[in-house]
Design a protein around this motif. Structure first.
Motif, PDB file in Angstrom:
ATOM      1  N   ARG A  92       0.832  -1.203   0.000  1.00 17.23           N
ATOM      2  CA  ARG A  92       0.000   0.000   0.000  1.00 17.23           C
ATOM      3  C   ARG A  92       0.868   1.256   0.000  1.00 17.23           C
ATOM      4  O   ARG A  92       0.559   2.244  -0.677  1.00 17.23           O
TER       5      ARG A  92
ATOM      6  N   HIS B 131      -5.483  -3.084  -5.790  1.00 15.96           N
ATOM      7  CA  HIS B 131      -6.338  -2.097  -5.129  1.00 15.96           C
ATOM      8  C   HIS B 131      -7.790  -2.253  -5.575  1.00 15.96           C
ATOM      9  O   HIS B 131      -8.705  -2.254  -4.754  1.00 15.96           O
TER      10      HIS B 131
ATOM     11  N   PRO C 161      -4.282   4.430  -4.119  1.00 19.33           N
ATOM     12  CA  PRO C 161      -4.689   3.516  -3.042  1.00 19.33           C
ATOM     13  C   PRO C 161      -4.520   4.089  -1.643  1.00 19.33           C
ATOM     14  O   PRO C 161      -5.249   3.719  -0.715  1.00 19.33           O
TER      15      PRO C 161
ATOM     16  N   TRP D 144      -7.702   5.594  -0.280  1.00 24.05           N
ATOM     17  CA  TRP D 144      -8.625   4.592   0.263  1.00 24.05           C
ATOM     18  C   TRP D 144      -8.202   4.172   1.667  1.00 24.05           C
ATOM     19  O   TRP D 144      -9.012   4.100   2.593  1.00 24.05           O
ATOM     20  N   GLN D 145      -6.917   3.895   1.839  1.00 17.44           N
ATOM     21  CA  GLN D 145      -6.421   3.435   3.137  1.00 17.44           C
ATOM     22  C   GLN D 145      -6.616   4.513   4.207  1.00 17.44           C
ATOM     23  O   GLN D 145      -6.938   4.204   5.358  1.00 17.44           O
TER      24      GLN D 145
END
Length: 338
Positions: free
Chosen positions: A6, A78, A103, A106-107
């Motif tokens: 990530r 992802h 990504p 999102w995290q």
């Protein structure tokens, strides 16, 4: 190693040095052998490609001094993760926005999305309106999340802000009411940026076709306009007009409002300004090209060139360039229906 992947997906460059890889992984892997094994595994998976011109170390196992990050490969992972969450999250939570984002975005939001999912599944959509801090605490356990920590933006992105019965928290909107117009089915509202203009126009309000005169107080109106439906709960077709300083900041304020809801320019006032002598002293203001282009689109070509030139050269028109009698006359006599 998913956390490392990530971080690689959100890494600021397309290449990464070996030392930077070590910094990413030193909390997870404490020996060189374990570190090298993990890096070589990512080489085999196609996540990391050696930058051949930089060479490899002489240590065993040997690693490249620099790698190219295969972000398209990581993006596929992802998207697979998003698809898995789409199947498990409440159907009202729309995560389409995150497919086109890094990504890391999102995290950063995942913790709150999970809390939001739990809230909706356990409580359902609320039927009672409450202030933003109260709803914020109910959802994530932090009363400042919605108003100060990006919660409002996330809720809008997943399509839920308007469904959670949130009363916005902002300064009250300041306005005067024309009692002659409050029962009209179509109502016009004029927002002015500065206090002097508001005070100058106020006596003429009953003589106009406008239902309210709103004091914007500069940038404050960008937030306080959210209070309008609560402070003026009148069922009607509402049309908003804006008149501010004809400078870069005034244009940006209008554009911020315009992005919230359709707000027309009060063109008769601006046209009158263009006939006056320009003022100087706003060279320090920052230009918002997108806002300026949108603003200029409401004017004829000749006027666009005039406004563009004066802004480029640091000139501007303050609202106060129009005196009280002229302000009132323009407001009363202009055609606001065209």
């Amino acid at each position: 190693m998913e956390s490392v992947k990530r971080q690689l997906a959100g890494f600021g460059r397309k290449t990464i040095r070996l030392a930077e890889l070590e910094d990413l992984m030193n909390q997870l892997l404490h020996t060189y052998e374990d570190f090298a094994e993990a890096v070589l595994q990512m080489e085999n998976e196609g996540i990391l490609d050696m930058v051949k011109s930089k060479g490899r170390t002489s240590r065993v196992p040997s690693l490249a001094f620099q790698y190219r990050i295969n972000k398209s490969y990581l993006a596929k992972n992802h998207h697979r993760q998003l698809q898995q969450y789409r199947m498990s999250l409440h159907p009202l939570i729309n995560i389409d926005y995150f497919y086109n984002q890094d990504p890391s975005v999102w995290q950063k939001n995942l913790e709150y999305i999970i809390k939001l999912d739990h809230y909706i599944k356990s409580e359902g959509l609320p039927t009672e309106s409450v202030p933003a801090p109260e709803r914020s605490f109910e959802i994530v356990g932090d009363e400042k999340w919605i108003t100060e920590k990006g919660g409002k933006e996330l809720l809008e992105r997943v399509g839920l802000f308007n469904r959670l019965n949130i009363i916005p928290v902002s300064e009250p909107l300041m306005f005067a009411i024309n009692s002659n117009k409050v029962n009209d089915s179509k109502q016009n509202h004029l927002i002015v940026e500065n206090k002097a203009t508001y005070q100058g126009l106020l006596p003429a309000l009953p003589e106009t076709m406008f239902a309210t005169l709103i004091y914007g107080a500069g940038k404050a109106v960008i937030k306080s306009i959210e209070q309008f439906p609560l402070q003026y709960p009148v069922e009607a077709d509402h049309e908003f007009y804006y008149f501010g300083d004809l400078d870069k900041e005034g244009i940006s304020i209008w554009y911020s409002l315009y992005n919230k809801q359709p707000i027309r320019l009060a063109l008769p006032f601006y046209m009158a300004c263009l006939e006056k002598e320009v003022a100087t002293g706003k060279e320090y203001q920052r230009e918002n090209k997108e806002a300026q282009d949108a603003f200029l689109s409401f004017f004829k070509l000749e006027q666009q060139h005039q406004i563009y030139s004066l802004l480029k050269n640091g000139y501007y028109y303050p609202q106060e360039v129009l005196k009280t009698r002229e302000l009132q006359r323009i407001w009363r006599e202009s055609n606001w229906t065209s």
